[in-house]
Every structure is written in C-alpha cells, then in structure tokens.
Write an enzyme that holds these catalytic residues in place. Structure first.
Site, PDB file in Angstrom:
ATOM      1  N   HIS A  44      34.937  24.472 -30.411  1.00 31.39           N
ATOM      2  CA  HIS A  44      34.158  25.592 -30.841  1.00 31.39           C
ATOM      3  C   HIS A  44      34.206  25.738 -32.384  1.00 31.39           C
ATOM      4  CE1 HIS A  44      33.589  30.197 -29.436  1.00 31.39           C
ATOM      5  NE2 HIS A  44      32.792  30.131 -30.597  1.00 31.39           N
ATOM      6  N   ARG A  77      28.164  31.174 -25.912  1.00 33.86           N
ATOM      7  CA  ARG A  77      29.211  31.861 -24.687  1.00 33.86           C
ATOM      8  C   ARG A  77      29.408  30.881 -23.826  1.00 33.86           C
ATOM      9  NH1 ARG A  77      30.283  33.223 -29.092  1.00 33.86           N
ATOM     10  NH2 ARG A  77      31.043  35.242 -29.752  1.00 33.86           N
ATOM     11  N   GLU A 134      39.903  28.426 -23.953  1.00 32.70           N
ATOM     12  CA  GLU A 134      40.077  27.667 -25.040  1.00 32.70           C
ATOM     13  C   GLU A 134      41.471  28.029 -25.743  1.00 32.70           C
ATOM     14  OE1 GLU A 134      36.719  28.744 -27.924  1.00 32.70           O
ATOM     15  OE2 GLU A 134      35.216  28.244 -26.249  1.00 32.70           O
TER      16      GLU A 134
END
Length: 319
Positions: free
Chosen positions: A286, A238, A267
């Site tokens: 990601h 994270r 994001e």
C-alpha cells in the site's frame, strides 16, 4: 493539564521530521506510534488517554464501537479529505471533530504505472534472477504500445493514468456507471459501451473507483472470467472493489496473466498470505500515497488542524 496527541501508524518513523511541530510546543504532548494495532483493545490501551489523534489514511479504522471507548478524544485528523474507515456520524455523536488534509493525486498515478510496467516486463522476476545469479533472460515482455488499457473509473487519478497510457501509444477506454462519452472525450479516451466490453477487450485493466455500496465487489468471479488469459488486473484503489477470493482463484488457475496489487482486504497482509508468493502477482505494501511530498503535506496540515482546533476554529472538517 496538557492535552495529549497520538500520531498513529508512522511506519517509517518520519512524522516528526517531515513537519514543523514547534507550534505545539508547550501546548500539546505529542507521541508517535509506529506499529499497526492487532485489535481494538490495543488501540484503546495505546491512545485512550489522548484528546487528539492523527491517523494515517485508513490504517487504523475508527468505527462506532471504538469511538465509544475513547471518551477523552476530541479531535481526529486523517490524511486526505476522505476516510471510509471513520464513522463520521458516531464521531459527531461523541463530540469528536474530524478534520483532514490535502492529498496529492500524482503519487498513486505513478505507482499504478510502476505496477503496470513491472508486470509487463516481469521486472521483479528478472531482477531477482539477476541478484541470485540465475538465468540471463527468462521472460518475454508484454507490449504496451498498441494494446488496450481499460480503466474502471475516470476521476482525477484515472484521467492521469489515461494520459500516460496515451503517451505510451495505448488504446485507452474507460467505464464507470456515471461516465459520459463527453467526459471521456475530454480526457482523450473512449467510453466503453459496458463494463463487460471493457473487461473482454482490454490487455490491462486498472481500477480507479471510490469504494462504496455500488462498487464493493464490482469485480467478482463472473467479471474475472470475462478477462483475457493474457490480461493483467491492477488495483491501487481499494481491495474490496475486487472479490478477493475470486481473484485468488483466477490467479492460481492462471485464468488471467497476473495482477498488480497495492491494496488488500487485511493490512498489513499476513505473512503467510498466498498473495505474497503467487508467481503471477506483483504486490506492494500500500505505497500509492507514500511519498515525501504527500507526507510533508499530511503532517504539516495536521499541525495546522491541531492549532486551529486549540484556537476554537477548526478547519478542513469532514462530514
């Protein structure tokens, strides 16, 4: 009236092809949405008429403020059985059942090693030079064999990363607040005496912790200053575990050799963000959990969650 279901953030447009949605035929009106939302207002406009929502990980947050604006919502499904972006207490207050799915731990392990190897051997730089007709060999690779891999976190993912490091002949150490020497020994690694020791002595530092009050900002400017100038930081966990401003400063000033990043504070990452262009950063959008096997599991179990909910016996509830 047939209940409506929105499948969110289907970036690749694969949700309907990777699962059998036929059990919902005639029972639920399903639609997929591929683009991320820029604001809470956009979310409300897009799914305000839906009783059921299928969310992909933490791409679209569901805080209390948003849940209050979705009075029709009754079932919220997330991929995986943990989602810090959903306010479970608020969901319960608004009568929203929150369910999850299974999630495989192997894909993020594999991507972690893609980043480590990519950094160590300058894969992106050398590949770009090959494509552009640039110089033949311009970098010197960093060895893995005999070097130290420091793992922040030794849970399911961290332990798998550790075993690969051992296979490469690396000296693997790990640290977390609750890690015991016995647990480390089970994995075949050593528990570092402290976070500081791990940072000061590791050639590669990889983050595998759950985000929480005790881990948010765990790696800030003081911690980055302890790392070797030749060391690399990898984060597939994270973004908030690492202070993003401090990391940017360290990378710009080349106080660490580089970073491999798959998670970001915002994001999708803005097009003009410096992490997209810094030469000592290997960044991915990601992708840690983004594999066919994971998606097949996510969407098939989402269908199962919806069917169970319609039959009055929801399964895999979070909370």
């Amino acid at each position: 009236m047939t209940p409506r279901c929105a499948v969110l953030d289907d970036y690749q447009g694969v949700a309907r092809s990777l699962a059998d949605w036929s059990p919902l035929d005639g029972r639920v009106d399903v639609r997929t949405l591929r683009r991320p939302f820029a604001s809470e207002d956009e979310v409300v406009e897009a799914i305000g008429d839906c009783e059921i929502v299928v969310a992909m990980r933490e791409r679209t947050p569901f805080p209390a403020s948003l849940l209050a604006r979705l009075p029709r919502l009754r079932l919220l499904i997330t991929s995986g059985m943990r989602n810090a972006a959903i306010d479970l207490a608020a969901a319960a207050r608004h009568g929203v059942t929150v369910c999850g799915t299974a999630s495989n731990t192997e894909p993020p392990v594999e991507l972690t090693w893609a980043l480590i190897l990519g950094l160590a051997r300058s894969v992106a730089t050398e590949s770009a030079a090959m494509r552009a007709g640039g110089p033949w060999q311009s970098t010197l690779g960093a060895d893995l064999y005999g070097r130290r891999l420091g793992l922040l976190g030794l849970g399911k993912i961290g332990a798998r990363v550790a075993r690969v490091g051992l296979a490469f002949g690396m000296d693997v150490v790990a640290w977390s607040r609750n890690l015991t020497a016995e647990r480390a020994a089970e994995v075949g690694v050593r528990a570092a005496a402290s976070k500081e020791e791990l940072l000061e002595t590791s050639d590669f530092v990889s983050v595998h912790l759950v985000l929480g009050d005790r881990t948010r900002g765990l790696i800030g400017a003081p911690e980055l200053a302890r790392m070797r100038r030749t060391a690399y930081l990898v984060n597939t966990s994270r973004a908030a575990i690492v202070d993003q401003s401090a990391l940017l400063d360290a990378l710009r000033e080349e106080r660490i050799a580089g970073a491999g990043l798959d998670v970001f504070a915002q994001e999708p990452l803005p097009a003009d963000h410096p992490l997209r262009t810094l030469p000592n950063v290997l960044a991915l959008p990601h992708l840690g959990y983004v594999t066919r096997r994971n998606y097949e599991g996510y969407f098939q179990q989402a269908v199962e969650d919806i069917v169970a909910f319609l039959e009055g016996k929801p399964v895999r509830e979070l909370g």
